[in-house]
Write an enzyme that holds these catalytic residues in place. Structure first.
Site, PDB file in Angstrom:
ATOM      1  N   ASP A 168       0.519  -0.794  -0.212  1.00 34.45           N
ATOM      2  CA  ASP A 168       0.438  -0.247   0.103  1.00 34.45           C
ATOM      3  C   ASP A 168       0.742   1.186  -0.079  1.00 34.45           C
ATOM      4  OD1 ASP A 168      -2.253   1.791   0.393  1.00 34.45           O
ATOM      5  OD2 ASP A 168      -2.226   1.503   2.570  1.00 34.45           O
TER       6      ASP A 168
ATOM      7  N   ASP B  56      -1.830   5.444  -5.175  1.00 32.69           N
ATOM      8  CA  ASP B  56      -2.055   4.456  -4.516  1.00 32.69           C
ATOM      9  C   ASP B  56      -1.968   3.385  -4.681  1.00 32.69           C
ATOM     10  OD1 ASP B  56      -2.760   3.412  -1.993  1.00 32.69           O
ATOM     11  OD2 ASP B  56      -4.947   3.995  -1.790  1.00 32.69           O
TER      12      ASP B  56
END
Length: 412
Positions: A20, A242
């Site tokens: 992440d 992201d």
């Protein structure tokens, strides 16, 4: 969602964690977690961290300088009588993890290059979270794993910790295979390719904000008010990169003209309709007939997104049904997730405050350079490595060991 494996403790034990870039913290589930999942939908075997089982593990206390008070996005508390450094960390989907901070050894392979690459086992002491309670989507068993590996730009991230001690440069790269079977490349270092283009990062302490300036469909610029791309004063708008987000989320003033342009260009060979709120197309031809979408960023860097990268095949009705993967978001900020990042080399060059990318076959080997110049005007093509990295990145059930690449490269 893509996963990797990280080895922690002495003796080392493997943990499978989600990758992440939208968060900083590395955390794994503690053995005394009160609600951590024990199984998931893909037959995954969970591992739980136990400080007793590791001879090098240590608790972090409130008096320790490592207790990260004031770090953005983290609620740190000190509870008597032992005053362990505890935390609560929140994510954009409102899921949370709570636990205690610990230190232990993280093990990795260092690839020493030139003239012939070789692998050397190494380790470094890092601080990370030991999760004792989860909330929100983190307890949903279909997508549950041992933890999350945050690659954000903040001081909590492993990249920031290791680069501050000059173990690695302040840069990492990934290449996410987009064929549905997972795989790819993750390297703590800069992947080098002559076709990589770079765009400067916008100021932010918590996310990778980019200056998106316009969008084109098959080379035709869309009529979008530039205000839609401008970040607000307090960072509640703008566009972020992201890898922990599966799709891509755009403001209505961006989403609507983009979807309308795509629909208009495919009207002659597709039957558009709406399924579960998403624009979909019934087609009998290859999706390659759909237009190319280009996100144009500051510095003249364009990110081209092919039809197979923004269309999601639906299992409803038949195999010829494809739906737009772009989603509409009313507030917050725009997010470009795995949907548009896959099948690309993406380099997060924090030392020079820029992100670079190029389309790439992520099944192929890459050149990795850990000597990152501090000169923002440096041409990344000028320094190249002869070492080859070809490792497997995971998508849900496929795994990738963390690799740190150390290359001895002369300055040119």
């Amino acid at each position: 969602m893509y996963t990797t494996t990280v080895k922690l403790g002495s003796p080392p034990r493997e943990y499978t964690v989600l990758i992440d870039t939208g968060s900083d913290l590395l955390w794994v589930s503690c053995n005394h977690c009160d609600n951590c999942p024990r199984s998931n939908g893909v037959g995954f075997k969970f591992n739980f961290f136990d400080t007793i089982d590791s001879s090098t593990a240590a608790m972090i206390y409130c008096s320790d300088r490592l207790c990260p008070f004031g770090v953005q996005g983290v609620d740190v508390r000190c509870l008597p009588p032992i005053k362990q450094c505890t935390y609560t960390y929140g994510y954009q989907d409102n899921s949370t993890t709570s636990g205690v901070y610990v230190t232990d050894e993280m093990h990795f392979d260092m690839i020493l290059g030139q003239p012939s690459p070789s692998s050397v086992n190494s380790s470094a002491t890092v601080s990370f979270g030991c999760g004792t309670h989860l909330g929100g989507g983190l307890i949903e068993t279909p997508t549950a794993f041992d933890g999350i590996f945050g690659f954000g730009p903040g001081p909590l991230s492993i990249v920031s910790q290791l680069s501050a001690r000059e173990i690695i440069p302040n840069v990492f790269s990934h290449c996410l295979k987009g064929d549905g079977n997972g795989g790819g490349i993750l390297a703590l270092g800069a992947v080098v390719d002559p076709s990589i283009v770079y765009s400067p990062l916008a100021p932010s302490k918590s996310h990778y904000y980019m200056n998106l300036e316009s969008i084109a469909v098959n080379g035709q610029l869309l009529s979008i008010d530039p205000v839609a791309f401008s970040p607000a004063k307090y960072g509640d708008r703008g566009t972020t990169i992201d890898s922990g987000t599966s799709l891509a989320y755009l403001f209505p003033e961006v989403y609507n003209p983009l979807v309308n342009a795509i629909t208009s260009m495919v009207s002659q060979f597709s039957h558009p309709f709406v399924l579960a709120g998403n624009p979909c197309y019934l087609v009998s031809t290859s999706v390659d007939a759909f237009p190319l979408v280009s996100f144009n960023f500051a510095g003249g860097a364009s990110m081209d997104v092919k039809p197979a990268q923004y269309l999601v095949q639906s299992d409803f009705m038949n195999a010829g049904l494809w739906c737009i993967g772009f989603q509409k978001v009313e507030s917050g900020h725009q997010i470009l997730g795995d949907l548009v990042l896959k099948d690309k080399i993406v380099v997060y060059d924090l030392a020079n405050q820029q992100i670079g990318w190029t389309n790439y076959n992520c099944s192929m080997p890459v050149n990795v350079n850990v000597t990152v110049s501090k000169d923002k005007n440096n041409n990344p093509r000028a320094k190249r490595s002869s070492s080859i990295i070809s490792s497997e990145l995971g998508i849900l059930s496929k795994l990738l060991p963390v690799i740190i690449v150390a290359l001895f490269i002369p300055f040119l």
